[in-house]
Write an enzyme that holds these catalytic residues in place. Structure first.
Site, PDB file in Angstrom:
ATOM      1  N   TYR A 119       5.718  -3.803   1.768  1.00  0.00           N
ATOM      2  CA  TYR A 119       4.458  -3.080   1.598  1.00  0.00           C
ATOM      3  C   TYR A 119       4.652  -1.789   0.805  1.00  0.00           C
ATOM      4  O   TYR A 119       3.845  -1.454  -0.064  1.00  0.00           O
ATOM      5  CB  TYR A 119       3.843  -2.760   2.968  1.00  0.00           C
ATOM      6  CG  TYR A 119       2.473  -2.145   2.854  1.00  0.00           C
ATOM      7  CD1 TYR A 119       1.356  -2.958   2.665  1.00  0.00           C
ATOM      8  CD2 TYR A 119       2.290  -0.768   2.904  1.00  0.00           C
ATOM      9  CE1 TYR A 119       0.088  -2.397   2.528  1.00  0.00           C
ATOM     10  CE2 TYR A 119       1.030  -0.206   2.778  1.00  0.00           C
ATOM     11  CZ  TYR A 119      -0.063  -1.029   2.583  1.00  0.00           C
ATOM     12  OH  TYR A 119      -1.307  -0.466   2.439  1.00  0.00           O
TER      13      TYR A 119
ATOM     14  N   PRO B 269      -1.108  10.176  -2.106  1.00  0.00           N
ATOM     15  CA  PRO B 269      -1.416   9.508  -0.834  1.00  0.00           C
ATOM     16  C   PRO B 269      -0.652   8.196  -0.707  1.00  0.00           C
ATOM     17  O   PRO B 269      -0.654   7.379  -1.626  1.00  0.00           O
ATOM     18  CB  PRO B 269      -2.929   9.270  -0.914  1.00  0.00           C
ATOM     19  CG  PRO B 269      -3.228   9.232  -2.390  1.00  0.00           C
ATOM     20  CD  PRO B 269      -2.265  10.180  -3.036  1.00  0.00           C
ATOM     21  N   VAL B 270       0.013   8.014   0.414  1.00  0.00           N
ATOM     22  CA  VAL B 270       0.683   6.743   0.737  1.00  0.00           C
ATOM     23  C   VAL B 270       0.175   6.304   2.097  1.00  0.00           C
ATOM     24  O   VAL B 270       0.267   7.058   3.069  1.00  0.00           O
ATOM     25  CB  VAL B 270       2.215   6.893   0.761  1.00  0.00           C
ATOM     26  CG1 VAL B 270       2.866   5.580   1.190  1.00  0.00           C
ATOM     27  CG2 VAL B 270       2.742   7.317  -0.604  1.00  0.00           C
TER      28      VAL B 270
ATOM     29  N   SER C  96      -3.943  10.483   2.809  1.00  0.00           N
ATOM     30  CA  SER C  96      -4.338   9.111   2.518  1.00  0.00           C
ATOM     31  C   SER C  96      -5.579   8.712   3.302  1.00  0.00           C
ATOM     32  O   SER C  96      -5.713   9.028   4.485  1.00  0.00           O
ATOM     33  CB  SER C  96      -3.200   8.153   2.859  1.00  0.00           C
ATOM     34  OG  SER C  96      -3.624   6.809   2.741  1.00  0.00           O
TER      35      SER C  96
ATOM     36  N   TYR D 195     -11.265   6.342  -0.365  1.00  0.00           N
ATOM     37  CA  TYR D 195     -11.589   4.974  -0.756  1.00  0.00           C
ATOM     38  C   TYR D 195     -13.075   4.783  -0.462  1.00  0.00           C
ATOM     39  O   TYR D 195     -13.506   4.981   0.670  1.00  0.00           O
ATOM     40  CB  TYR D 195     -10.784   3.962   0.063  1.00  0.00           C
ATOM     41  CG  TYR D 195      -9.363   3.752  -0.392  1.00  0.00           C
ATOM     42  CD1 TYR D 195      -8.900   4.245  -1.605  1.00  0.00           C
ATOM     43  CD2 TYR D 195      -8.475   3.038   0.400  1.00  0.00           C
ATOM     44  CE1 TYR D 195      -7.595   4.036  -2.008  1.00  0.00           C
ATOM     45  CE2 TYR D 195      -7.165   2.823   0.004  1.00  0.00           C
ATOM     46  CZ  TYR D 195      -6.738   3.328  -1.204  1.00  0.00           C
ATOM     47  OH  TYR D 195      -5.443   3.126  -1.602  1.00  0.00           O
TER      48      TYR D 195
ATOM     49  N   THR E 246     -10.203   7.306  -5.323  1.00  0.00           N
ATOM     50  CA  THR E 246      -9.360   6.249  -5.879  1.00  0.00           C
ATOM     51  C   THR E 246     -10.250   5.136  -6.418  1.00  0.00           C
ATOM     52  O   THR E 246     -11.041   4.544  -5.694  1.00  0.00           O
ATOM     53  CB  THR E 246      -8.396   5.711  -4.812  1.00  0.00           C
ATOM     54  OG1 THR E 246      -7.460   6.742  -4.483  1.00  0.00           O
ATOM     55  CG2 THR E 246      -7.629   4.507  -5.324  1.00  0.00           C
TER      56      THR E 246
ATOM     57  N   LYS F 188      -8.965   9.201  -9.495  1.00  0.00           N
ATOM     58  CA  LYS F 188      -7.600   8.665  -9.535  1.00  0.00           C
ATOM     59  C   LYS F 188      -7.634   7.193  -9.934  1.00  0.00           C
ATOM     60  O   LYS F 188      -8.318   6.390  -9.304  1.00  0.00           O
ATOM     61  CB  LYS F 188      -6.937   8.825  -8.164  1.00  0.00           C
ATOM     62  CG  LYS F 188      -5.514   8.301  -8.079  1.00  0.00           C
ATOM     63  CD  LYS F 188      -4.935   8.599  -6.700  1.00  0.00           C
ATOM     64  CE  LYS F 188      -3.493   8.139  -6.560  1.00  0.00           C
ATOM     65  NZ  LYS F 188      -3.394   6.663  -6.461  1.00  0.00           N
TER      66      LYS F 188
ATOM     67  N   SER G  44      -3.194   7.045 -13.036  1.00  0.00           N
ATOM     68  CA  SER G  44      -2.483   6.271 -12.011  1.00  0.00           C
ATOM     69  C   SER G  44      -2.800   4.798 -12.161  1.00  0.00           C
ATOM     70  O   SER G  44      -3.918   4.429 -12.547  1.00  0.00           O
ATOM     71  CB  SER G  44      -2.903   6.747 -10.613  1.00  0.00           C
ATOM     72  OG  SER G  44      -2.350   5.916  -9.601  1.00  0.00           O
TER      73      SER G  44
ATOM     74  N   HIS H  41      -1.836   2.923  -9.392  1.00  0.00           N
ATOM     75  CA  HIS H  41      -1.593   2.628  -7.978  1.00  0.00           C
ATOM     76  C   HIS H  41      -0.151   2.194  -7.749  1.00  0.00           C
ATOM     77  O   HIS H  41       0.129   1.306  -6.931  1.00  0.00           O
ATOM     78  CB  HIS H  41      -2.557   1.548  -7.479  1.00  0.00           C
ATOM     79  CG  HIS H  41      -3.010   1.754  -6.057  1.00  0.00           C
ATOM     80  ND1 HIS H  41      -4.049   2.598  -5.723  1.00  0.00           N
ATOM     81  CD2 HIS H  41      -2.558   1.251  -4.884  1.00  0.00           C
ATOM     82  CE1 HIS H  41      -4.223   2.588  -4.419  1.00  0.00           C
ATOM     83  NE2 HIS H  41      -3.324   1.777  -3.885  1.00  0.00           N
TER      84      HIS H  41
ATOM     85  N   ASP I  25       0.503  10.214 -11.868  1.00  0.00           N
ATOM     86  CA  ASP I  25       1.059   9.585 -10.673  1.00  0.00           C
ATOM     87  C   ASP I  25       1.594   8.211 -11.066  1.00  0.00           C
ATOM     88  O   ASP I  25       0.846   7.372 -11.552  1.00  0.00           O
ATOM     89  CB  ASP I  25      -0.044   9.449  -9.615  1.00  0.00           C
ATOM     90  CG  ASP I  25       0.343   8.528  -8.474  1.00  0.00           C
ATOM     91  OD1 ASP I  25       1.477   8.642  -7.993  1.00  0.00           O
ATOM     92  OD2 ASP I  25      -0.488   7.686  -8.075  1.00  0.00           O
TER      93      ASP I  25
ATOM     94  N   VAL J 105       7.417   8.686 -11.460  1.00  0.00           N
ATOM     95  CA  VAL J 105       8.140   9.962 -11.510  1.00  0.00           C
ATOM     96  C   VAL J 105       9.305   9.896 -10.519  1.00  0.00           C
ATOM     97  O   VAL J 105       9.101   9.747  -9.319  1.00  0.00           O
ATOM     98  CB  VAL J 105       7.209  11.146 -11.170  1.00  0.00           C
ATOM     99  CG1 VAL J 105       7.991  12.453 -11.153  1.00  0.00           C
ATOM    100  CG2 VAL J 105       6.066  11.217 -12.174  1.00  0.00           C
TER     101      VAL J 105
END
Length: 423
Positions: free
Chosen positions: A50, A103-104, A132, A156, A182, A297, A319, A321, A352, A355
């Site tokens: 994941y 955010p994770v 997140s 979200y 996002t 994002k 980003s 994702h 993002d 990096v």
């Protein structure tokens, strides 16, 4: 172990070497490849899939990294870099480094302290943390652990506008200073590793703490469930039910089980989690419910960046994702020059994706980014050593960046932008 209060690169290097002389190593490896290897050993196979996995053949994950190799730093000499300033300003706040935590989600797969441990590590260094939407701990709990340190909130956009408004209002109340919408996850990408394991943590009630702690969501849970959903009862599904009940807030396993709330929470989340019908015009609703700066994002095309400006957003995060949504997508650094030209310094641009060190940070800033975000590296530090692991990963990145900046002949972030990089 020796500890220094100095946050400079030299101070951190000195602490590492002094501890090494005394026979002590850092809690996490400094080499990113070794960090990744140790993190994999620290996680379950499902958690590793994941966190580390990408969409399809994972070519976008590879593109994020290879894009950085396309650009080269050309150091300049005899520039007097004895005094260095790595600070950046965003939305009237000044941060010690152009580094932020992306955010994770579902960090409970990685470590039981999850988002709280990350928040405390970030607060110790005044590094902004983007909470997140799919957190394992409610935003209020993480904010309380961070004190007055900077944080933003990732949104979200679900099918419930009332829930969107509630999330944003809660974020304001707990001290978040920006909202990050996002855009690229209106549905889940084809994530091969997760699909091979047939595992989605949300089915066990993991990663939905922002929802179960929300009063609007609690009311939504009382709506009738989809009568067409049928589940086969097996030993495996019963084990999943136990995990679902344990993940739900509150005390007393049997009380939670009898209430039916844990299962209702998962069912409702699955039904409203994402909204593929989202359009540019929906952004007006968000503006009606918050005065905070709004960043988008997931922007990769310069035309989308221009349109974002037309709709009055205050920032853009380039980003893809982490390569988890569209396989074969452009790498984030590849997208940066054209977007920077389109935006023309009207709003901040964050990058993002991919990096993995101070040189990457330098290249991104030289190509027009205001700051960069990291995700997987700090999750790896969390898996290995909890809060301390996250803290050390951040210190490594910040020190590497400062040294790269100085050795390239730059005394400040502004001079990085003037110096540029070569293809």
């Amino acid at each position: 172990m020796v500890q220094t209060n100095e946050n400079s690169a030299a101070g951190w290097q000195r602490e590492i070497y002094l501890n090494g002389f005394a026979g002590h190593r850092m809690s996490v490896p400094i080499s990113l490849s070794t960090l990744e290897q140790q993190a994999e050993k620290a996680m379950s196979p499902a958690a590793w899939a994941y966190i580390a996995g990408g969409a399809g053949l994972e070519s976008t994950v590879a593109n994020n990294r290879s894009a950085f190799e396309h650009y080269k730093i050309v150091p300049r000499m005899l520039r007097d870099v004895s005094n260095r300033d790595t600070r950046v300003s965003l939305f009237d706040q000044t941060f010690p480094s152009p580094l932020m935590l992306a955010p994770v989600g579902v960090l409970e797969l990685v470590h039981p302290d999850a988002d709280v441990a990350v928040g405390r590590a970030a607060a110790a260094l005044d590094v902004p943390y983007i909470f997140s939407n799919q957190a394992s701990k409610p935003m209020e709990e993480v904010a309380a652990a961070m004190g007055m340190s900077p944080r933003w909130f990732q949104l979200y956009w679900s099918k419930s506008r009332d829930l969107v408004a509630s999330f944003v209002q809660r974020a304001e109340k707990c001290g978040c200073s920006a909202i990050v919408v996002t855009l690229d996850t209106t549905m889940l990408g084809w994530r091969s590793r997760d699909l091979d394991g047939a595992y989605l943590p949300f089915m066990e009630g993991k990663g939905i703490a922002q929802y179960t702690s929300d009063p609007v969501f609690q009311k939504l849970m009382d709506e009738p469930a989809d009568p067409n959903v049928r589940r086969t009862i097996t030993a495996h599904s019963l084990a999943g039910l136990v995990k679902m009940v344990n993940s739900y807030p509150g005390t007393g396993f049997l009380n939670k089980l009898r209430s039916g709330r844990p299962m209702k929470a998962v069912q409702k989340f699955i039904s409203i989690y994402s909204n593929p019908a989202l359009t540019w015009d929906d952004l007006a609703f968000l503006r009606q419910h918050t005065k905070l700066p709004v960043l988008l994002k997931g922007v990769l095309h310069p035309d989308d960046a221009r349109q974002a400006l037309d709709y009055g957003v205050q920032g853009i995060i380039i980003s893809n994702h982490g390569g988890r949504q569209v396989d074969g997508s452009i790498g984030t650094l590849q997208a940066l020059p054209a977007i920077a030209k389109a935006v023309n310094k009207q709003v901040p641009i964050l990058l993002d994706g991919g990096v993995r060190g101070g040189a990457d940070m330098f290249k991104a800033l030289a190509l027009g980014a205001t700051a960069v975000c990291i995700g997987r590296p700090y999750a790896y530090g969390l898996a290995i050593a909890g809060q301390r692991g996250v803290y050390e990963v951040l210190r490594h990145f910040m020190a590497d960046f400062e040294l790269t900046m100085a050795l390239a002949g730059c005394r400040s972030v502004a001079e990085i932008r003037e110096a540029g990089v070569r293809e």
